[in-house]
Write a protein that holds these residues in place. Structure first.
Motif, PDB file in Angstrom:
ATOM      1  N   SER A  52       0.772  -1.273   0.001  1.00  0.00           N
ATOM      2  CA  SER A  52      -0.049   0.166  -0.023  1.00  0.00           C
ATOM      3  C   SER A  52       1.059   1.054   0.004  1.00  0.00           C
ATOM      4  CB  SER A  52      -1.038   0.108   1.169  1.00  0.00           C
ATOM      5  OG  SER A  52      -1.668  -0.920   1.134  1.00  0.00           O
ATOM      6  N   PRO A  53       0.690   2.113  -1.041  1.00  0.00           N
ATOM      7  CA  PRO A  53       1.814   3.264  -1.146  1.00  0.00           C
ATOM      8  C   PRO A  53       1.469   4.160  -0.105  1.00  0.00           C
ATOM      9  CG  PRO A  53       0.707   2.807  -3.290  1.00  0.00           C
ATOM     10  CD  PRO A  53       0.096   1.869  -2.358  1.00  0.00           C
ATOM     11  N   GLN A  54       2.528   4.683   0.641  1.00  0.00           N
ATOM     12  CA  GLN A  54       2.497   5.559   1.923  1.00  0.00           C
ATOM     13  C   GLN A  54       3.011   6.812   1.238  1.00  0.00           C
ATOM     14  OE1 GLN A  54       3.758   3.788   5.118  1.00  0.00           O
ATOM     15  NE2 GLN A  54       2.265   2.238   5.574  1.00  0.00           N
ATOM     16  N   PHE A  55       2.462   8.041   1.503  1.00  0.00           N
ATOM     17  CA  PHE A  55       3.011   9.245   0.892  1.00  0.00           C
ATOM     18  C   PHE A  55       4.242   9.749   1.980  1.00  0.00           C
ATOM     19  CE2 PHE A  55       3.354  14.100   0.948  1.00  0.00           C
ATOM     20  CZ  PHE A  55       3.662  14.213  -0.380  1.00  0.00           C
ATOM     21  N   ILE A  56       5.415  10.017   1.280  1.00  0.00           N
ATOM     22  CA  ILE A  56       6.589  10.506   2.245  1.00  0.00           C
ATOM     23  C   ILE A  56       7.079  11.458   1.757  1.00  0.00           C
ATOM     24  CG2 ILE A  56       7.138   7.944   2.764  1.00  0.00           C
ATOM     25  CD1 ILE A  56       9.013   7.793   0.780  1.00  0.00           C
ATOM     26  N   GLY A  57       6.813  12.183   0.746  1.00  0.00           N
ATOM     27  CA  GLY A  57       7.077  13.439   0.257  1.00  0.00           C
ATOM     28  C   GLY A  57       8.635  13.578  -0.678  1.00  0.00           C
ATOM     29  N   LEU A  58       9.462  14.153  -0.490  1.00  0.00           N
ATOM     30  CA  LEU A  58      10.658  14.140  -1.230  1.00  0.00           C
ATOM     31  C   LEU A  58      11.685  13.121  -0.650  1.00  0.00           C
ATOM     32  CD1 LEU A  58      10.860  17.813  -1.954  1.00  0.00           C
ATOM     33  CD2 LEU A  58      10.040  16.213  -3.283  1.00  0.00           C
ATOM     34  N   THR A  59      11.447  12.284   0.266  1.00  0.00           N
ATOM     35  CA  THR A  59      12.456  11.450   0.875  1.00  0.00           C
ATOM     36  C   THR A  59      13.158  10.698  -0.169  1.00  0.00           C
ATOM     37  OG1 THR A  59      10.882  11.292   2.641  1.00  0.00           O
ATOM     38  CG2 THR A  59      12.583   9.543   2.508  1.00  0.00           C
ATOM     39  N   ASN A  60      12.502  10.101  -1.088  1.00  0.00           N
ATOM     40  CA  ASN A  60      12.940   9.150  -2.251  1.00  0.00           C
ATOM     41  C   ASN A  60      14.171  10.024  -3.069  1.00  0.00           C
ATOM     42  OD1 ASN A  60      11.554   6.812  -1.650  1.00  0.00           O
ATOM     43  ND2 ASN A  60       9.854   7.666  -3.010  1.00  0.00           N
ATOM     44  N   TYR A  61      13.770  11.331  -3.309  1.00  0.00           N
ATOM     45  CA  TYR A  61      14.509  12.195  -3.999  1.00  0.00           C
ATOM     46  C   TYR A  61      15.968  12.335  -3.280  1.00  0.00           C
ATOM     47  CZ  TYR A  61      11.161  12.965  -7.268  1.00  0.00           C
ATOM     48  OH  TYR A  61      10.192  12.769  -8.406  1.00  0.00           O
ATOM     49  N   VAL A  62      15.822  12.403  -1.945  1.00  0.00           N
ATOM     50  CA  VAL A  62      16.947  12.921  -0.938  1.00  0.00           C
ATOM     51  C   VAL A  62      17.770  11.510  -0.833  1.00  0.00           C
ATOM     52  CG1 VAL A  62      17.671  13.638   1.270  1.00  0.00           C
ATOM     53  CG2 VAL A  62      15.744  14.686   0.000  1.00  0.00           C
ATOM     54  N   ARG A  63      17.092  10.335  -0.727  1.00  0.00           N
ATOM     55  CA  ARG A  63      17.853   9.145  -0.270  1.00  0.00           C
ATOM     56  C   ARG A  63      18.616   8.645  -1.338  1.00  0.00           C
ATOM     57  NH1 ARG A  63      13.357   5.026   1.484  1.00  0.00           N
ATOM     58  NH2 ARG A  63      13.010   6.607   3.125  1.00  0.00           N
ATOM     59  N   MET A  64      18.231   8.855  -2.701  1.00  0.00           N
ATOM     60  CA  MET A  64      19.023   8.395  -3.774  1.00  0.00           C
ATOM     61  C   MET A  64      20.540   8.764  -3.813  1.00  0.00           C
ATOM     62  SD  MET A  64      17.700  10.286  -7.146  1.00  0.00           S
ATOM     63  CE  MET A  64      15.915  10.141  -6.996  1.00  0.00           C
ATOM     64  N   TRP A  65      20.750   9.925  -3.545  1.00  0.00           N
ATOM     65  CA  TRP A  65      22.199  10.619  -3.355  1.00  0.00           C
ATOM     66  C   TRP A  65      23.132  10.028  -2.148  1.00  0.00           C
ATOM     67  CZ3 TRP A  65      22.685  12.942  -7.663  1.00  0.00           C
ATOM     68  CH2 TRP A  65      21.720  13.499  -8.308  1.00  0.00           C
ATOM     69  N   THR A  66      22.430   9.099  -1.477  1.00  0.00           N
ATOM     70  CA  THR A  66      23.258   8.405  -0.485  1.00  0.00           C
ATOM     71  C   THR A  66      23.418   7.211  -1.036  1.00  0.00           C
ATOM     72  OG1 THR A  66      21.368   7.694   0.723  1.00  0.00           O
ATOM     73  CG2 THR A  66      22.429   9.710   1.207  1.00  0.00           C
ATOM     74  N   GLU A  67      23.265   6.542  -2.068  1.00  0.00           N
ATOM     75  CA  GLU A  67      23.338   5.177  -2.593  1.00  0.00           C
ATOM     76  C   GLU A  67      24.442   5.318  -3.519  1.00  0.00           C
ATOM     77  OE1 GLU A  67      19.940   3.498  -4.606  1.00  0.00           O
ATOM     78  OE2 GLU A  67      18.514   4.299  -2.938  1.00  0.00           O
ATOM     79  N   GLU A  68      25.508   4.399  -3.224  1.00  0.00           N
ATOM     80  CA  GLU A  68      26.777   4.456  -3.966  1.00  0.00           C
ATOM     81  C   GLU A  68      26.543   3.536  -5.415  1.00  0.00           C
ATOM     82  OE1 GLU A  68      31.291   2.711  -3.603  1.00  0.00           O
ATOM     83  OE2 GLU A  68      29.750   2.503  -1.885  1.00  0.00           O
ATOM     84  N   ARG A  69      25.361   2.878  -5.332  1.00  0.00           N
ATOM     85  CA  ARG A  69      25.271   2.070  -6.703  1.00  0.00           C
ATOM     86  C   ARG A  69      24.750   2.939  -7.761  1.00  0.00           C
ATOM     87  NH1 ARG A  69      21.662  -3.624  -7.136  1.00  0.00           N
ATOM     88  NH2 ARG A  69      21.712  -3.459  -9.121  1.00  0.00           N
TER      89      ARG A  69
END
Length: 316
Positions: free
Chosen positions: A72-89
């Motif tokens: 069930s999708p849960q709204f988290i705002g821009l968290t995905n856009y911020v989190r991707m910049w911490t993924e080395e891959r």
């Protein structure tokens, strides 16, 4: 003039009855806005085909949606856009994407211009050699990739066979993190240079002959004609070729997938491959959608810059 003549000469929408009636107003609006009316079906089709999927991706990118653990999708705002910049891959995929695109497009431009200049000359059996040169462009990418995978094989590949026959050590073409991207760049240049040749050859054949005749009369050498006449006149055509090829190079997928599947150790994984793996193998739809939005934005910005350069008034 009789009343009948006046009615016959009046426009259709003035003969349908009361000018203030609803029917009169509707027909008058249709008569004045035919362009809008005839384009409504096309606009509706484009909205259903493009706007709705794009809107769904944008909404999904703002949610925490995992197909297995969080269905069930849960709204988290821009968290995905911020989190991707911490993924080395993911950061490695960004570097690989721009590295592959820049090197392949530059190599295709240089080799494509050279072959376009060659095919713009007259020589025996030119049509035959030009047909042979264009064959990689019309071949299936996956089939070509599988052939190159065999050529790159460390044990029985033709490339290492030639190197060892010359007394040189073999190369781990697609199994070494240091060699995998250069190997894929070689494939990209070989496969798509014919397309660049075709675009540039069309540009060369459309150039006016007067500047070249004037340069020859002035005693200019072939190199001077190329640098001072041909290339300046070809700037617009070169920009078109760069726009088209950079789009395809940025989103290259099938060739890399067939040869390396993003390996070894994600050394050849690009942005779109990372999005594919996260969405359809790991089920992280929200994070993948955010990465897809960023990927699309990067391509769009690059193309806007190239199109602006294309539209400038070139002076010679």
């Amino acid at each position: 003039m009789t009343t009948e003549h006046v009615k016959a000469a009046a426009p259709f929408f003035e003969r349908i009855g009361d000018p203030l009636s609803l029917k009169h107003r509707v027909l008058r609006w249709l008569d004045l806005n035919l362009a809008i009316v005839f384009n409504l079906p096309t606009v509706g089709f484009l909205v259903a085909l493009i706007a709705f999927p794009v809107g769904l991706v944008l909404w999904t990118s703002l949610t925490d949606w995992q197909l297995v653990t969080n269905q069930s999708p849960q709204f988290i705002g821009l968290t995905n856009y911020v989190r991707m910049w911490t993924e080395e891959r993911w950061l490695n995929g960004i570097f690989n994407t721009f590295y592959f695109a820049a090197c392949t497009v530059l190599g295709q431009l240089i080799l494509g211009m050279a072959t376009a200049l060659l095919f713009n000359r007259q020589f025996a059996a030119k049509a035959f050699y030009r047909s042979i040169w264009m064959m990689p462009m019309i071949s299936m990418s996956v089939a070509i990739s599988l052939v190159w995978a065999i050529l790159f094989n460390n044990t029985y590949g033709l490339l290492n066979y030639v190197l060892t026959g010359m007394g040189l050590p073999g190369i781990e073409w697609v199994t070494s993190p240091q060699w995998v991207m250069p190997s894929l760049i070689i494939v990209g240049i070989w496969q798509h240079t014919p397309f660049m040749t075709l675009l540039l050859l069309a540009g060369l054949q459309s150039l006016p002959t007067d500047p070249f005749e004037a340069a020859r009369i002035d005693g200019a050498s072939k190199w001077q004609v190329l640098v001072n006449v041909t290339l300046p006149l070809m700037q617009g055509h070169i920009m078109v070729a760069l726009i088209l090829r950079s789009i395809f190079a940025m989103k290259e997928f099938d060739t890399i997938m067939a040869i390396t599947e993003g390996g070894p150790n994600y050394a050849s994984e690009t942005m779109n491959m990372n999005i594919y793996f996260n969405a359809f193998e790991y089920g992280y739809m929200g994070a993948s959608s955010a990465k897809g939005v960023l990927f699309f934005t990067a391509i769009l910005l690059i193309q806007l810059v190239l199109v602006k350069l294309r539209r400038r008034q070139w002076s010679y």
